[in-house]
Design a protein around this motif. Sequence first.
Motif, PDB file in Angstrom:
ATOM      1  N   VAL A 103       3.899 -12.000  10.041  1.00  0.00           N
ATOM      2  CA  VAL A 103       3.398 -11.595  11.349  1.00  0.00           C
ATOM      3  C   VAL A 103       2.978 -10.131  11.267  1.00  0.00           C
ATOM      4  O   VAL A 103       3.704  -9.298  10.726  1.00  0.00           O
ATOM      5  CB  VAL A 103       4.485 -11.770  12.434  1.00  0.00           C
ATOM      6  CG1 VAL A 103       3.973 -11.281  13.787  1.00  0.00           C
ATOM      7  CG2 VAL A 103       4.928 -13.218  12.516  1.00  0.00           C
ATOM      8  N   HIS A 104       1.799  -9.828  11.788  1.00  0.00           N
ATOM      9  CA  HIS A 104       1.292  -8.458  11.756  1.00  0.00           C
ATOM     10  C   HIS A 104       1.791  -7.715  12.986  1.00  0.00           C
ATOM     11  O   HIS A 104       1.119  -7.637  14.012  1.00  0.00           O
ATOM     12  CB  HIS A 104      -0.239  -8.455  11.671  1.00  0.00           C
ATOM     13  CG  HIS A 104      -0.740  -8.881  10.333  1.00  0.00           C
ATOM     14  ND1 HIS A 104      -1.321  -8.016   9.421  1.00  0.00           N
ATOM     15  CD2 HIS A 104      -0.707 -10.090   9.714  1.00  0.00           C
ATOM     16  CE1 HIS A 104      -1.633  -8.672   8.321  1.00  0.00           C
ATOM     17  NE2 HIS A 104      -1.274  -9.930   8.475  1.00  0.00           N
ATOM     18  N   GLY A 105       2.985  -7.172  12.860  1.00  0.00           N
ATOM     19  CA  GLY A 105       3.592  -6.445  13.969  1.00  0.00           C
ATOM     20  C   GLY A 105       3.235  -4.978  13.946  1.00  0.00           C
ATOM     21  O   GLY A 105       2.333  -4.532  13.226  1.00  0.00           O
ATOM     22  N   ASP A 106       3.950  -4.203  14.732  1.00  0.00           N
ATOM     23  CA  ASP A 106       3.747  -2.770  14.827  1.00  0.00           C
ATOM     24  C   ASP A 106       5.010  -2.067  14.345  1.00  0.00           C
ATOM     25  O   ASP A 106       6.090  -2.279  14.897  1.00  0.00           O
ATOM     26  CB  ASP A 106       3.442  -2.383  16.286  1.00  0.00           C
ATOM     27  CG  ASP A 106       3.279  -0.883  16.463  1.00  0.00           C
ATOM     28  OD1 ASP A 106       2.720  -0.229  15.555  1.00  0.00           O
ATOM     29  OD2 ASP A 106       3.725  -0.355  17.506  1.00  0.00           O
ATOM     30  N   LYS A 107       4.875  -1.261  13.292  1.00  0.00           N
ATOM     31  CA  LYS A 107       6.010  -0.545  12.697  1.00  0.00           C
ATOM     32  C   LYS A 107       7.150  -1.496  12.326  1.00  0.00           C
ATOM     33  O   LYS A 107       8.322  -1.200  12.546  1.00  0.00           O
ATOM     34  CB  LYS A 107       6.504   0.548  13.639  1.00  0.00           C
ATOM     35  CG  LYS A 107       5.497   1.672  13.862  1.00  0.00           C
ATOM     36  CD  LYS A 107       6.106   2.851  14.617  1.00  0.00           C
ATOM     37  CE  LYS A 107       6.551   2.442  15.998  1.00  0.00           C
ATOM     38  NZ  LYS A 107       7.126   3.606  16.748  1.00  0.00           N
ATOM     39  N   GLY A 142       8.727   0.535   8.810  1.00  0.00           N
ATOM     40  CA  GLY A 142       8.262   1.005  10.108  1.00  0.00           C
ATOM     41  C   GLY A 142       8.754   2.404  10.427  1.00  0.00           C
ATOM     42  O   GLY A 142       8.608   2.871  11.557  1.00  0.00           O
ATOM     43  N   GLY A 143       9.367   3.055   9.448  1.00  0.00           N
ATOM     44  CA  GLY A 143       9.850   4.411   9.661  1.00  0.00           C
ATOM     45  C   GLY A 143      11.192   4.463  10.353  1.00  0.00           C
ATOM     46  O   GLY A 143      11.461   5.382  11.129  1.00  0.00           O
ATOM     47  N   GLY A 144      12.039   3.481  10.086  1.00  0.00           N
ATOM     48  CA  GLY A 144      13.351   3.460  10.731  1.00  0.00           C
ATOM     49  C   GLY A 144      13.267   3.179  12.214  1.00  0.00           C
ATOM     50  O   GLY A 144      14.095   3.634  13.009  1.00  0.00           O
TER      51      GLY A 144
END
Length: 341
Positions: A103-107, A142-144
Motif C-alpha cells: 500500500v502506498h501510504g504516507d510516511k 517514515g522517519g519514526g
Amino acid sequence: MIDLRSDTVTKPTEKMLEAMFQAKVGDDVYKEDATINLLEERIADMFGMEQALFFPTGTMANQTAIKLHTQPGDQVICDKDAHIYHYEGGGASFNSGVSCKLVHGDKGMFASGQVIEAINPPDFYHSPLTALVEVENTANRGGGSCWDFEELKKIRAICDQNHLGFHLDGARLWNALIAKNESPKQYGQLFDTISVCLSKGLGCPVGSVLVGKKELMKNAMRIRKILGGGMRQVGYLGAAGLYALDNHVERLKEDHQRAKEIEMALNKLDMVKLVTPVETNIVIFELNQKEDEKTFLNHLQENKIVLSGMGNGKLRIVTHLDYTQEMHERFLEVLSKLSAY
C-alpha cells in the motif's frame, strides 16, 4: 565516536549488567527459566494480552506472527516501506509462502480506505487470499512517524468485517507510546498480535517479545523452534528486559527532544533539501546534491560522527540511550559549522 546509525548500537548500562548477573535462570525450552517467564507475564499483562513469548530478534517475532496468521499462498497487506517487506530478508515468502500487497501510504502509514481497496475478493481464486493486515509503529522509513490511533481502530473494524488478522510490528512502539501519551493496553485491545523490541530504544543487548491472543499464540513456540529460536538459560537477557521496562521507557523523551533539535539544526543548512517532520527518535533527511552528500558525510567522519544512508539520497539519524547530552551538543556544533561549506 558519535554513532547515530541506529538505536541498536547501544550497550547495557552498568546497572543493567548487574541485573543480568543476578538473574535466576533455567532451561527456557522446558519453560523453566523464571526470569523469562516473569518478563513474558509482565509484558502480556502490560498489553492486556493472554500470552507472550520471548524471541532473540524482532524479525523472528514478526516472521512467527505472519506464520501464525497465514497459510502458504495467502497475502499480507502492508505499507510499501514496511520492515517485513524491506528488512527481513524476504522471510515472509520464504518462511510462510505468502506475498505482500503493498500500500502506498504516507510516511509508512496508510488509511483505512486503502486497506479496503487492497483486499482481494475472497471468492476470486485467481488472486491470493488476503489473510492479514500488518502495520509498523513507529514507522522506521517514515522517519519514526506515529500512527493515528483512530485510524488504527478503523482498520481493526475492516479486519473484523473481512475476517483478517491484524498484526503490529511494534519494534519502536515504546517510542510511540511516549510520544502520543498512549498505553500498551490500548494496543492490546486492538491487535491480534504485537511484537515489541527490547534492544532498540530500551537499550537491551538482545530481545523482542511477541504478545497475542491465546488461540493464536498456542503454536508460537513451535514456530520459534522451527525458525531456530529455542533457547536455554536466556533469563540473563530477560533480566535486561525487566530492568529496561523499569528504567528506560520514560527517558525516551530525551531521545525525542534531541532528535527534534537535530531536525531544527538541519533545517538551517542550505545544503539540506528537506527533513521529514520528527515525532520520535528518527531523523530522515535529504541533501540538495550528491556532491553535498559527499561533503556532508566527509565532514562528519572527520569529526568522528557516523550515520546511515538509506539509498535514494536519503540519510538517517537515530538518537538513543548511549547518545549523551555532551555528544548532542558536539554534534549540533559540528552541524552549525557546515553552513560555511
